[in-house]
Design an enzyme around this catalytic site. Structure first.
Site, PDB file in Angstrom:
ATOM      1  CE  LYS A 160     -22.264  21.354  -2.860  1.00 49.90           C
ATOM      2  NZ  LYS A 160     -23.684  21.429  -2.465  1.00 49.90           N
ATOM      3  N   GLY A 217     -15.679  33.419  10.186  1.00 50.93           N
ATOM      4  CA  GLY A 217     -14.316  32.895  10.785  1.00 50.93           C
ATOM      5  C   GLY A 217     -14.205  31.496  11.160  1.00 50.93           C
ATOM      6  CG  HIS A 227     -21.834  34.548   2.251  1.00 46.43           C
ATOM      7  ND1 HIS A 227     -22.741  33.804   2.911  1.00 46.43           N
ATOM      8  CD2 HIS A 227     -20.973  33.581   1.895  1.00 46.43           C
ATOM      9  CE1 HIS A 227     -22.452  32.612   2.948  1.00 46.43           C
ATOM     10  NE2 HIS A 227     -21.431  32.395   2.365  1.00 46.43           N
ATOM     11  CB  ILE A 228     -21.652  41.509   3.054  1.00 44.20           C
ATOM     12  CG1 ILE A 228     -21.582  41.737   4.531  1.00 44.20           C
ATOM     13  CG2 ILE A 228     -22.899  41.678   2.380  1.00 44.20           C
ATOM     14  CD1 ILE A 228     -22.154  43.208   5.052  1.00 44.20           C
ATOM     15  CD  GLU A 235     -18.865  31.405  10.548  1.00 50.09           C
ATOM     16  OE1 GLU A 235     -19.939  31.602   9.988  1.00 50.09           O
ATOM     17  OE2 GLU A 235     -17.868  31.024  10.053  1.00 50.09           O
ATOM     18  CG  ASP A 256      -7.962  23.828   6.722  1.00 46.54           C
ATOM     19  OD1 ASP A 256      -8.828  24.316   5.976  1.00 46.54           O
ATOM     20  OD2 ASP A 256      -8.364  23.181   7.870  1.00 46.54           O
ATOM     21  N   GLY A 301     -14.192  28.533  -0.409  1.00 47.90           N
ATOM     22  CA  GLY A 301     -15.058  29.820  -0.615  1.00 47.90           C
ATOM     23  C   GLY A 301     -13.978  30.767  -1.273  1.00 47.90           C
ATOM     24  CB  THR A 353      -9.038  31.215   4.209  1.00 47.10           C
ATOM     25  OG1 THR A 353      -9.881  31.523   5.090  1.00 47.10           O
ATOM     26  CG2 THR A 353      -7.797  31.292   5.409  1.00 47.10           C
ATOM     27  CG  ASP A 394     -12.347  31.648   8.145  1.00 48.42           C
ATOM     28  OD1 ASP A 394     -13.344  32.552   7.767  1.00 48.42           O
ATOM     29  OD2 ASP A 394     -12.562  30.306   7.732  1.00 48.42           O
TER      30      ASP A 394
HETATM   31  O1  F6P Z   1     -14.057  29.915   5.242  1.00 48.81           O
HETATM   32  C1  F6P Z   1     -14.420  30.830   4.828  1.00 48.81           C
HETATM   33  C2  F6P Z   1     -15.912  31.019   5.058  1.00 48.81           C
HETATM   34  O2  F6P Z   1     -16.133  32.195   4.760  1.00 48.81           O
HETATM   35  C3  F6P Z   1     -16.069  30.886   6.714  1.00 48.81           C
HETATM   36  O3  F6P Z   1     -15.848  32.111   7.482  1.00 48.81           O
HETATM   37  C4  F6P Z   1     -17.603  30.517   6.964  1.00 48.81           C
HETATM   38  O4  F6P Z   1     -17.989  29.774   7.931  1.00 48.81           O
HETATM   39  C5  F6P Z   1     -17.593  29.617   5.346  1.00 48.81           C
HETATM   40  O5  F6P Z   1     -16.699  30.182   4.597  1.00 48.81           O
HETATM   41  C6  F6P Z   1     -19.142  29.842   4.489  1.00 48.81           C
HETATM   42  O6  F6P Z   1     -19.129  28.952   3.591  1.00 48.81           O
HETATM   43  P1  F6P Z   1     -20.126  29.166   2.678  1.00 48.81           P
HETATM   44  O7  F6P Z   1     -19.633  30.167   1.435  1.00 48.81           O
HETATM   45  O8  F6P Z   1     -20.196  27.801   1.918  1.00 48.81           O
HETATM   46  O9  F6P Z   1     -21.536  29.437   3.227  1.00 48.81           O
END
Ligand code: F6P
Length: 362
Positions: free
Chosen positions: A76, A185, A286-287, A237, A118, A14, A140, A142
């Site tokens: 992925k 998170g 995603h904001i 979440e 990670d 991400g 990250t 998170d």
């Molecule tokens: O690991 C970063 C993160 O933004 C998490 O907080 C969230 O659960 C996940 O990625 C969302 O992933 P994606 O962008 O694939 O929806």
């Protein structure tokens, strides 16, 4: 000291605010030491498909303050170092590792800077095992990477959530509502904890401390009796009620996509206490990852970028740059990804929240 012909830069997983600042600062500082750079497009996929761009101080001019990443990213692909809902380590097939090494040789790339969380860094370890010279940079929002006090992106994500909470408070107050605000998170509650504390949340639900509906409803009722006509509840979440599993959907990515718990909580409170509260939920989504990095993340990202070059220059391969006690240090990659950094009852912000009477789940 070893002089490489060319260094490859990979960011994978991400995106976070500050990625461009890491890339630009690594290239600008590395060019001063006479290194050449290429950046792989869409992380490891770019290395496997020979999809890349040349990077030099001109091509990275003016990007440090921009969100996203000029290299694009995917979370992925064929190079997944982690898999499953619990993110267990998975072995990348030999033919994929071989292809990555062959392509590096083809492009005369002698070392890699790998910017990732990670999952990405677990993949990198499998190349290190085959002798590839790699320096990791933690990334990250998170902030859940063990061994580093802070990852870039976290500060901006928290600030975005706090700004949202400031806005939520005014509308919650006008309508005497319960507002449930869901933050990102994954399995770590840092974003929820810090934004909730800074943003004046009345309750904060974290993945690390399973919550109890009776306790939450009792708390919300108590607020009404003492004249607090509205409540703001920040929910990570990954939070879950005692005895239940985390909410998410399998979207075919290496890890399950979390989300939806605030909706679930809204339904459940309405079921247990029908008509007692007017509730709305907001998923910030995603904001929290978008837009420009704040000043703290820019400084951190630039420091990580230049420290990665310094580490390669000093032949500290197989290490990740980490922030420890306000200093950047190099730690073995294996140590960096061995466990998640989770909120504990000893965490300063957790203790502060408890002292202030914020409901923390039980
Ligand atoms: O690991 C970063 C993160 O933004 C998490 O907080 C969230 O659960 C996940 O990625 C969302 O992933 P994606 O962008 O694939 O929806």
């Amino acid at each position: 000291m070893f002089m490489f012909k060319k260094i490859g830069i990979i960011n994978s997983g991400g995106d976070v605010q500050g990625l461009n600042a890491v890339i630009a600062s690594a290239v600008i500082y590395g060019a001063k030491l006479n290194y050449k750079f290429i950046g792989f497009i869409k992380g490891w996929e770019g290395l496997l498909d020979l999809d890349y761009m040349e990077l030099d101080p001109n091509s990275v001019k003016g990007i440090s303050h921009l969100g996203g990443t000029i290299l694009h990213s995917v979370n992925k692909g064929r190079f997944a170092g982690k898999a499953g809902s619990d993110g267990t380590l998975s072995r990348i097939p030999d033919e994929i590792i071989n292809l990555a090494i062959e392509n590096m040789q083809k492009l005369e790339v002698e070392a890699l800077i790998v910017i990732g969380g990670d999952g990405t860094l677990s993949g990198a370890i499998q190349l290190v095992e085959r002798g590839v010279k790699i320096i990791g940079v933690p990334k990250t929002i998170d902030n859940d990477l063990n061994s580093t006090d802070q990852t870039f992106g976290f500060s901006t994500a928290v600030n975005v959530a706090v700004e949202a909470l400031d806005r939520i408070h005014t509308t919650a107050s006008s309508h005497d509502r319960i507002m449930l605000v869901e933050t990102m998170g994954r399995h770590a509650g840092w974003i929820a904890l810090h934004s909730g504390l800074a943003g004046g949340a009345d309750a904060i639900l974290l993945p690390e401390f399973d919550f109890n509906y009776d306790g939450l409803i009792k708390f919300l009722r108590w607020r009404k009796t003492v004249g607090r006509n509205y409540s703001v509840v920040v929910i990570s979440e990954g939070a879950k009620p005692i005895g239940e599993s985390v909410m998410g959907v399998d979207i075919g990515a290496p890890e399950v996509k979390l989300g939806g718990i605030s909706e679930q909580i809204m339904k459940k409170i309405n079921e247990i206490a029908p008509g007692e509260f007017e509730i709305r939920n907001v998923i910030l989504g995603h904001i929290q990852r978008g837009g420009t990095p704040d000043a703290e993340d820019r400084v951190l990202a630039k420091s990580y970028g230049t420290a990665a070059i310094e580490a390669l220059h000093n032949e500290k391969y197989g290490h990740m740059i980490a922030l420890q006690n306000s200093k950047l240090v190099e730690i073995p990659l294996l140590e960096a990804v061995d466990k998640l950094k989770l909120v504990t009852p000893e965490a300063m912000a957790f203790q502060t929240a408890k002292r202030l009477g914020i409901f923390m789940g039980v």
